[in-house]
Design a protein around this motif. Structure first.
Motif, PDB file in Angstrom:
ATOM      1  N   UNK A 153       0.659  -1.221   0.046  1.00 33.08           N
ATOM      2  CA  UNK A 153      -0.088   0.055   0.058  1.00 33.08           C
ATOM      3  C   UNK A 153       0.725   1.193  -0.052  1.00 33.08           C
ATOM      4  N   UNK A 154       0.628   2.271  -0.826  1.00 37.49           N
ATOM      5  CA  UNK A 154       0.982   3.563  -0.922  1.00 37.49           C
ATOM      6  C   UNK A 154       0.753   4.236   0.596  1.00 37.49           C
ATOM      7  N   UNK A 155       1.417   5.202   1.079  1.00 38.89           N
ATOM      8  CA  UNK A 155       0.938   5.899   2.130  1.00 38.89           C
ATOM      9  C   UNK A 155      -0.528   6.332   1.934  1.00 38.89           C
ATOM     10  N   UNK A 156      -1.377   6.181   2.899  1.00 37.51           N
ATOM     11  CA  UNK A 156      -2.880   6.668   2.660  1.00 37.51           C
ATOM     12  C   UNK A 156      -3.537   5.507   1.822  1.00 37.51           C
ATOM     13  N   UNK A 157      -2.937   4.502   1.513  1.00 39.09           N
ATOM     14  CA  UNK A 157      -3.863   3.418   0.559  1.00 39.09           C
ATOM     15  C   UNK A 157      -4.593   2.562   1.695  1.00 39.09           C
ATOM     16  N   UNK A 158      -5.455   1.925   0.884  1.00 39.59           N
ATOM     17  CA  UNK A 158      -6.607   1.048   1.632  1.00 39.59           C
ATOM     18  C   UNK A 158      -6.652  -0.472   1.044  1.00 39.59           C
ATOM     19  N   UNK A 159      -7.001  -1.162   1.947  1.00 42.30           N
ATOM     20  CA  UNK A 159      -7.326  -2.540   1.346  1.00 42.30           C
ATOM     21  C   UNK A 159      -8.720  -2.715   1.369  1.00 42.30           C
ATOM     22  N   UNK A 196     -29.634  -6.573  -7.979  1.00 42.16           N
ATOM     23  CA  UNK A 196     -28.719  -7.551  -7.654  1.00 42.16           C
ATOM     24  C   UNK A 196     -28.341  -7.711  -6.385  1.00 42.16           C
ATOM     25  N   UNK A 197     -27.788  -9.027  -5.779  1.00 42.04           N
ATOM     26  CA  UNK A 197     -27.728  -9.315  -4.194  1.00 42.04           C
ATOM     27  C   UNK A 197     -26.658  -8.407  -4.224  1.00 42.04           C
ATOM     28  N   UNK A 198     -26.660  -7.929  -2.531  1.00 41.36           N
ATOM     29  CA  UNK A 198     -25.612  -7.269  -2.164  1.00 41.36           C
ATOM     30  C   UNK A 198     -24.480  -8.064  -1.543  1.00 41.36           C
ATOM     31  N   UNK A 199     -23.407  -7.355  -1.305  1.00 44.41           N
ATOM     32  CA  UNK A 199     -22.249  -8.209  -0.412  1.00 44.41           C
ATOM     33  C   UNK A 199     -21.637  -7.445   0.488  1.00 44.41           C
ATOM     34  N   UNK A 200     -20.563  -7.787   0.860  1.00 47.71           N
ATOM     35  CA  UNK A 200     -19.941  -7.200   2.170  1.00 47.71           C
ATOM     36  C   UNK A 200     -18.374  -7.059   1.941  1.00 47.71           C
ATOM     37  N   UNK A 201     -17.694  -6.098   2.486  1.00 50.00           N
ATOM     38  CA  UNK A 201     -16.411  -5.999   2.436  1.00 50.00           C
ATOM     39  C   UNK A 201     -15.701  -5.546   3.490  1.00 50.00           C
ATOM     40  N   UNK A 202     -14.487  -5.674   3.880  1.00 47.88           N
ATOM     41  CA  UNK A 202     -13.891  -5.175   4.938  1.00 47.88           C
ATOM     42  C   UNK A 202     -12.667  -3.901   4.121  1.00 47.88           C
ATOM     43  N   UNK A 203     -13.058  -2.629   4.808  1.00 40.09           N
ATOM     44  CA  UNK A 203     -12.026  -1.772   4.274  1.00 40.09           C
ATOM     45  C   UNK A 203     -11.177  -1.582   5.382  1.00 40.09           C
ATOM     46  N   UNK A 204      -9.828  -1.547   5.031  1.00 34.56           N
ATOM     47  CA  UNK A 204      -8.596  -1.320   6.020  1.00 34.56           C
ATOM     48  C   UNK A 204      -8.045  -0.098   5.679  1.00 34.56           C
ATOM     49  N   UNK A 205      -7.785   0.707   6.618  1.00 31.51           N
ATOM     50  CA  UNK A 205      -7.286   2.105   6.363  1.00 31.51           C
ATOM     51  C   UNK A 205      -6.350   2.486   7.480  1.00 31.51           C
ATOM     52  N   UNK A 206      -5.577   3.611   7.237  1.00 32.83           N
ATOM     53  CA  UNK A 206      -4.602   4.145   8.576  1.00 32.83           C
ATOM     54  C   UNK A 206      -5.498   4.947   9.195  1.00 32.83           C
TER      55      UNK A 206
END
Ligand SMILES: C[S@@+](CC[C@H](N)C(=O)[O-])C[C@H]1O[C@@H](n2cnc3c(N)ncnc32)[C@H](O)[C@@H]1O
Length: 206
Positions: A153-159, A196-206
């Motif tokens: 990840x770049x600084x400030x990036x997210x997963x 369409x069906x919804x889904x879920x995600x995990x967002x990770x950031x600083x």
């Protein structure tokens, strides 16, 4: 669960500018993707409702014009639908297995998106480059993903990791590592389009 025809129609309405290209990719998945064993034969009936809808759920949370890496891309999910729907993104598909990376090279070539989409045959943890956003689906539990992908990840990036019902449990399980790395995680409820069906995600950031 929405059926494939309904999902296809909903996606056509929501992404008219990319629909032809998405159909081209679905044809590749339905033929070579299944013949080469990248998707099970039963997946042919839920390419739109499951695989494309899931991938396009990431269209909204990704900022404009950034670099994105899809780690463990397999047959190109979620990276290829995302690249087709978001022509502002530079997308790298990271996949260590030869047959899968060959499939990805051919798909990128046939879809004519080689200027913006690159295939890297590597493990995530061997990759030396940095990106604004890491995306992935069905690759590893969150704690392992954090070890593999935070160096990318770049600084400030997210997963942004697509996850189903396990999202909260995975965040709880990874909380010591999140704390150690100074990261915060949240659950996103996402939907590619109405119908369409919804889904879920995990967002990770600083
Ligand atoms: C279950 S498949 C999911 C493929 C695709 N993301 C999807 O949702 O259909 C997991 C993929 O992760 C890849 N993979 C496994 N370990 C990896 C690593 N260390 N770095 C990058 N990719 C990895 C595998 O080769 C495989 O293609």
């Amino acid at each position: 669960m929405s059926d494939d025809r309904t999902s296809r129609d909903a996606i056509e309405q929501a992404y008219p500018q990319s629909f032809k290209e998405l159909c081209g990719y679905v044809d590749i998945l339905a033929s070579r993707g299944i013949e080469w064993g990248l998707l099970g034969p039963r997946e042919g009936d839920r390419l739109w409702s499951r695989h494309i809808a899931n991938s396009l759920a990431l269209v909204d949370p990704i900022p404009l014009g950034v670099t994105v890496v899809d780690v463990g891309s397999g047959a190109g999910l979620p990276g290829l639908p995302l690249a087709l729907a978001r022509t502002d993104l530079g997308v790298t598909l990271v996949e260590p297995l030869l047959r899968r990376s060959n499939f990805l090279e051919l798909a990128v070539d046939e879809l004519g998106i080689g200027e913006r989409v690159r295939v890297l045959r590597a493990r995530a943890e061997e990759t030396k480059e940095r990106f604004d956003v890491v995306v992935c689906r069905a690759v590893a539990p969150l704690d392992k993903l954090l070890r593999w992908t935070t160096p990318l990840l770049e600084p400030g990036g997210q997963l942004i990791a697509l996850k189903g019902e396990s999202a909260e449990d995975e965040i709880r399980g990874a909380s010591p590592l999140l704390k150690k790395l100074g990261l915060r995680a949240e659950v996103l409820e996402l939907r590619a389009a109405q119908g369409v069906d919804g889904t879920r995600a995990i967002r990770v950031s600083r």
